[in-house]
Design a protein around this motif. Structure first.
Motif, short mmCIF file in Angstrom:
data_model
loop_
_atom_site.label_atom_id
_atom_site.label_comp_id
_atom_site.label_asym_id
_atom_site.label_seq_id
_atom_site.Cartn_x
_atom_site.Cartn_y
_atom_site.Cartn_z
N MET A 1 5.21 58.66 -35.92
CA MET A 1 5.72 57.48 -35.27
C MET A 1 4.55 56.64 -34.77
O MET A 1 3.69 57.16 -34.07
N PRO A 2 4.48 55.37 -35.08
CA PRO A 2 3.39 54.52 -34.58
C PRO A 2 3.42 54.44 -33.07
O PRO A 2 4.47 54.53 -32.45
N PRO A 3 2.25 54.27 -32.42
CA PRO A 3 2.19 54.23 -30.96
C PRO A 3 3.14 53.24 -30.32
O PRO A 3 3.71 53.51 -29.29
N SER A 4 3.34 52.06 -30.93
CA SER A 4 4.22 51.07 -30.32
C SER A 4 5.67 51.54 -30.29
O SER A 4 6.41 51.23 -29.37
N SER A 5 6.10 52.30 -31.29
CA SER A 5 7.48 52.78 -31.29
C SER A 5 7.66 53.94 -30.32
O SER A 5 8.74 54.14 -29.80
N ILE A 6 6.58 54.69 -30.06
CA ILE A 6 6.67 55.76 -29.07
C ILE A 6 6.90 55.17 -27.70
O ILE A 6 7.74 55.63 -26.94
N ALA A 7 6.17 54.12 -27.36
CA ALA A 7 6.31 53.48 -26.05
C ALA A 7 7.69 52.86 -25.88
O ALA A 7 8.20 52.78 -24.78
N ALA A 8 8.31 52.42 -26.97
CA ALA A 8 9.62 51.79 -26.90
C ALA A 8 10.75 52.81 -26.82
O ALA A 8 11.87 52.45 -26.48
N THR A 9 10.47 54.07 -27.12
CA THR A 9 11.49 55.11 -27.08
C THR A 9 11.84 55.42 -25.63
O THR A 9 10.94 55.66 -24.82
N PRO A 10 13.13 55.40 -25.30
CA PRO A 10 13.51 55.70 -23.91
C PRO A 10 13.13 57.14 -23.53
O PRO A 10 13.15 58.03 -24.37
N ILE A 11 12.79 57.34 -22.28
CA ILE A 11 12.48 58.67 -21.79
C ILE A 11 13.79 59.43 -21.65
O ILE A 11 14.74 58.92 -21.06
N PRO A 12 13.88 60.65 -22.20
CA PRO A 12 15.11 61.43 -22.09
C PRO A 12 15.53 61.61 -20.63
O PRO A 12 14.68 61.72 -19.74
N THR A 13 16.83 61.66 -20.39
CA THR A 13 17.34 61.71 -19.01
C THR A 13 16.88 62.96 -18.27
O THR A 13 16.66 62.90 -17.07
N ASP A 14 16.74 64.09 -18.98
CA ASP A 14 16.31 65.30 -18.27
C ASP A 14 14.87 65.15 -17.78
O ASP A 14 14.52 65.65 -16.71
N ILE A 15 14.05 64.43 -18.52
CA ILE A 15 12.66 64.17 -18.08
C ILE A 15 12.65 63.11 -16.99
O ILE A 15 11.94 63.25 -16.00
N ALA A 16 13.44 62.08 -17.14
CA ALA A 16 13.49 61.00 -16.14
C ALA A 16 13.92 61.52 -14.77
O ALA A 16 13.54 60.95 -13.75
N ALA A 17 14.67 62.62 -14.74
CA ALA A 17 15.13 63.18 -13.47
C ALA A 17 14.06 64.04 -12.78
O ALA A 17 14.20 64.39 -11.61
N LEU A 18 12.97 64.34 -13.48
CA LEU A 18 11.93 65.20 -12.91
C LEU A 18 11.05 64.43 -11.93
O LEU A 18 10.79 63.24 -12.11
N SER A 19 10.58 65.15 -10.93
CA SER A 19 9.57 64.57 -10.04
C SER A 19 8.25 64.51 -10.80
O SER A 19 8.09 65.15 -11.85
N PHE A 20 7.32 63.75 -10.27
CA PHE A 20 6.00 63.67 -10.89
C PHE A 20 5.39 65.06 -11.01
O PHE A 20 4.86 65.43 -12.06
N GLU A 21 5.46 65.83 -9.94
CA GLU A 21 4.83 67.15 -9.91
C GLU A 21 5.45 68.10 -10.94
O GLU A 21 4.74 68.83 -11.63
#
Length: 88
Positions: A1-21
């Motif tokens: 996947m080209p870098p630009s399409s990786i950045a455009a891919t939404p972050i999965p909800t299970d990851i989005a729910a994680l704290s930074f740590e």
């Protein structure tokens, strides 16, 4: 996947729910696992893709934190603004 399409891919909800740590800890675990080179290629590819999403999530969390610590300023004419915090 080209870098630009990786950045455009939404972050999965299970990851989005994680704290930074928690996201950083999982990313570190994935990196160690990939560095060991054990396991199947398909698993390594999946881990790499998840690691990429975790990295993007951590970067977004850091940008959010940076925005929260931007310094509020008052100019000579009394107008209020902000400037990036200087973290040295």
């Amino acid at each position: 996947m080209p870098p630009s399409s990786i950045a455009a891919t939404p972050i999965p909800t299970d990851i989005a729910a994680l704290s930074f740590e928690d996201a950083l800890a999982e990313l570190e675990r994935i990196v160690r696992q990939l560095e060991e080179g054990r396991g199947k290629l398909d698993d390594a590819i999946s881990s790499y893709e998840r690691g990429t999403a975790l990295k993007r999530h951590c970067e977004a969390k850091l940008r959010e934190a940076q925005a929260k610590i931007d310094r509020i300023t008052v100019s000579a004419d009394g107008s209020i603004g902000s400037e990036p915090a200087r973290i040295d």
